[in-house]
Design a protein around this motif. Sequence first.
Motif, PDB file in Angstrom:
ATOM      1  N   VAL A  65       6.793   7.459  -6.892  1.00  0.00           N
ATOM      2  CA  VAL A  65       6.663   6.121  -7.473  1.00  0.00           C
ATOM      3  C   VAL A  65       5.823   6.151  -8.755  1.00  0.00           C
ATOM      4  CG1 VAL A  65       5.856   3.753  -7.084  1.00  0.00           C
ATOM      5  CG2 VAL A  65       6.888   5.061  -5.202  1.00  0.00           C
ATOM      6  N   PRO A  66       6.372   5.737  -9.886  1.00  0.00           N
ATOM      7  CA  PRO A  66       5.567   5.615 -11.109  1.00  0.00           C
ATOM      8  C   PRO A  66       4.493   4.539 -10.938  1.00  0.00           C
ATOM      9  CG  PRO A  66       7.922   5.522 -11.592  1.00  0.00           C
ATOM     10  CD  PRO A  66       7.787   5.395 -10.116  1.00  0.00           C
ATOM     11  N   LEU A  67       3.388   4.717 -11.633  1.00  0.00           N
ATOM     12  CA  LEU A  67       2.291   3.748 -11.551  1.00  0.00           C
ATOM     13  C   LEU A  67       2.762   2.347 -11.932  1.00  0.00           C
ATOM     14  CD1 LEU A  67      -0.682   2.982 -11.239  1.00  0.00           C
ATOM     15  CD2 LEU A  67      -1.056   3.755 -13.592  1.00  0.00           C
ATOM     16  N   ALA A  68       3.579   2.246 -12.983  1.00  0.00           N
ATOM     17  CA  ALA A  68       4.058   0.932 -13.419  1.00  0.00           C
ATOM     18  C   ALA A  68       4.875   0.247 -12.326  1.00  0.00           C
ATOM     19  CB  ALA A  68       4.900   1.079 -14.685  1.00  0.00           C
ATOM     20  N   ALA A  69       5.657   1.027 -11.576  1.00  0.00           N
ATOM     21  CA  ALA A  69       6.462   0.443 -10.503  1.00  0.00           C
ATOM     22  C   ALA A  69       5.581  -0.062  -9.368  1.00  0.00           C
ATOM     23  CB  ALA A  69       7.459   1.472  -9.985  1.00  0.00           C
ATOM     24  N   ALA A 119       4.053  -3.306 -10.597  1.00  0.00           N
ATOM     25  CA  ALA A 119       5.036  -4.390 -10.625  1.00  0.00           C
ATOM     26  C   ALA A 119       5.363  -4.870  -9.220  1.00  0.00           C
ATOM     27  CB  ALA A 119       6.307  -3.910 -11.333  1.00  0.00           C
ATOM     28  N   SER A 120       5.493  -3.952  -8.276  1.00  0.00           N
ATOM     29  CA  SER A 120       5.812  -4.321  -6.900  1.00  0.00           C
ATOM     30  C   SER A 120       4.716  -5.175  -6.285  1.00  0.00           C
ATOM     31  CB  SER A 120       6.008  -3.044  -6.073  1.00  0.00           C
ATOM     32  OG  SER A 120       6.248  -3.350  -4.709  1.00  0.00           O
ATOM     33  N   SER A 121       3.466  -4.767  -6.476  1.00  0.00           N
ATOM     34  CA  SER A 121       2.347  -5.534  -5.913  1.00  0.00           C
ATOM     35  C   SER A 121       2.192  -6.882  -6.604  1.00  0.00           C
ATOM     36  CB  SER A 121       1.054  -4.726  -6.029  1.00  0.00           C
ATOM     37  OG  SER A 121       1.118  -3.554  -5.249  1.00  0.00           O
ATOM     38  N   ALA A 122       2.386  -6.902  -7.925  1.00  0.00           N
ATOM     39  CA  ALA A 122       2.271  -8.160  -8.658  1.00  0.00           C
ATOM     40  C   ALA A 122       3.341  -9.156  -8.225  1.00  0.00           C
ATOM     41  CB  ALA A 122       2.370  -7.903 -10.158  1.00  0.00           C
ATOM     42  N   ALA A 123       4.569  -8.675  -8.037  1.00  0.00           N
ATOM     43  CA  ALA A 123       5.649  -9.548  -7.587  1.00  0.00           C
ATOM     44  C   ALA A 123       5.360 -10.089  -6.195  1.00  0.00           C
ATOM     45  CB  ALA A 123       6.974  -8.796  -7.595  1.00  0.00           C
ATOM     46  N   ALA A 124       4.847  -9.226  -5.309  1.00  0.00           N
ATOM     47  CA  ALA A 124       4.512  -9.670  -3.954  1.00  0.00           C
ATOM     48  C   ALA A 124       3.413 -10.724  -3.987  1.00  0.00           C
ATOM     49  CB  ALA A 124       4.075  -8.473  -3.109  1.00  0.00           C
ATOM     50  N   ALA A 125       2.411 -10.509  -4.844  1.00  0.00           N
ATOM     51  CA  ALA A 125       1.318 -11.480  -4.953  1.00  0.00           C
ATOM     52  C   ALA A 125       1.816 -12.828  -5.461  1.00  0.00           C
ATOM     53  CB  ALA A 125       0.230 -10.933  -5.872  1.00  0.00           C
ATOM     54  N   ALA A 130       0.814  -1.213   0.000  1.00  0.00           N
ATOM     55  CA  ALA A 130       0.000   0.000   0.000  1.00  0.00           C
ATOM     56  C   ALA A 130       0.851   1.269   0.000  1.00  0.00           C
ATOM     57  CB  ALA A 130      -0.925  -0.002   1.214  1.00  0.00           C
ATOM     58  N   LEU A 131       2.067   1.178   0.524  1.00  0.00           N
ATOM     59  CA  LEU A 131       2.922   2.361   0.582  1.00  0.00           C
ATOM     60  C   LEU A 131       3.285   2.858  -0.809  1.00  0.00           C
ATOM     61  CD1 LEU A 131       5.306   1.376   3.535  1.00  0.00           C
ATOM     62  CD2 LEU A 131       3.209   2.739   3.597  1.00  0.00           C
ATOM     63  N   ALA A 132       3.605   1.939  -1.708  1.00  0.00           N
ATOM     64  CA  ALA A 132       3.954   2.354  -3.071  1.00  0.00           C
ATOM     65  C   ALA A 132       2.775   3.053  -3.751  1.00  0.00           C
ATOM     66  CB  ALA A 132       4.398   1.143  -3.895  1.00  0.00           C
TER      67      ALA A 132
END
Length: 268
Positions: free
Chosen positions: A189-193, A196-202, A164-166
């Motif tokens: 933080v760019p939207l794409a980043a 990507a961060s949330s997708a990787a965590a998932a 959620a921080l990103a």
Amino acid sequence: MSMHGGDGTRAPAGWGDGLRFAFGTLSVLRVRVDRWDRSAAARAMVAAPVVGLVLGALAAGAGAPVAWRAGGLLGAVAAVGALATLTRGLHLDGLADVADGLGSGKPAEDALRIMKQSDIGPFGVLTLLLVLLAQIAALAGQFDASPARGALAVLTSAVAARCALAWGCRRSVPAARPGGLGAMVASTVPLAAALASSAAAALVLAALGLADGWSVLRLPAAVAVGLGCSWLLLRRCVRRFDGITGDVLGALAETAATGSLLALALLG
């Protein structure tokens, strides 16, 4: 190695700088923060789920043995207490301050001043009580199902909180006031980043959930629900305060954690 570019400007921060920034600001773990600038802050917010994985694993390690020996309720209390200790209560403090600011009904400038005060008002106390009760109750059910499932729930909530921080630091979200951590990380933080961060965590959580079968789907879904809850709060805060502060980011983290735990409880 020089940290400056050939034209005298400072070189962009690396992921090592971002991770140190993230652990240094989001946990009690002792790390040396070499860079304190917006470039490192951007990396830190994108890498924040890594902090969630580490802190979540430590809290799960505290809660699972207690749940195995003394029941799910005490295991949940141990896990929630461990997470609060590992973050110095930073996010919980932010949640209480934001509740007081939103509940005051005052203009943005006055509400921000209320949030900066060291005391906690009635809205903050009530919100803290309800959120902690909800987290403990939801976790107790998971630990009662099995210590392993409870541990995965703790890990999921910790990761969702840092995802959620990103989203709260996206480039389209301004800072509510100058100075402080909120101004340092806002709009970095760019939207794409963030995606990507949330997708990787998932994906990491889905892989960990292989041991529990249905959790392959449950854990990423819970993260998505938690992020949806934090997004609603973010919209409200941006409209109310004209941007974010460090307290708002803490509130987003606790909201995402609670939303993810409630999702896991409802998903069975």
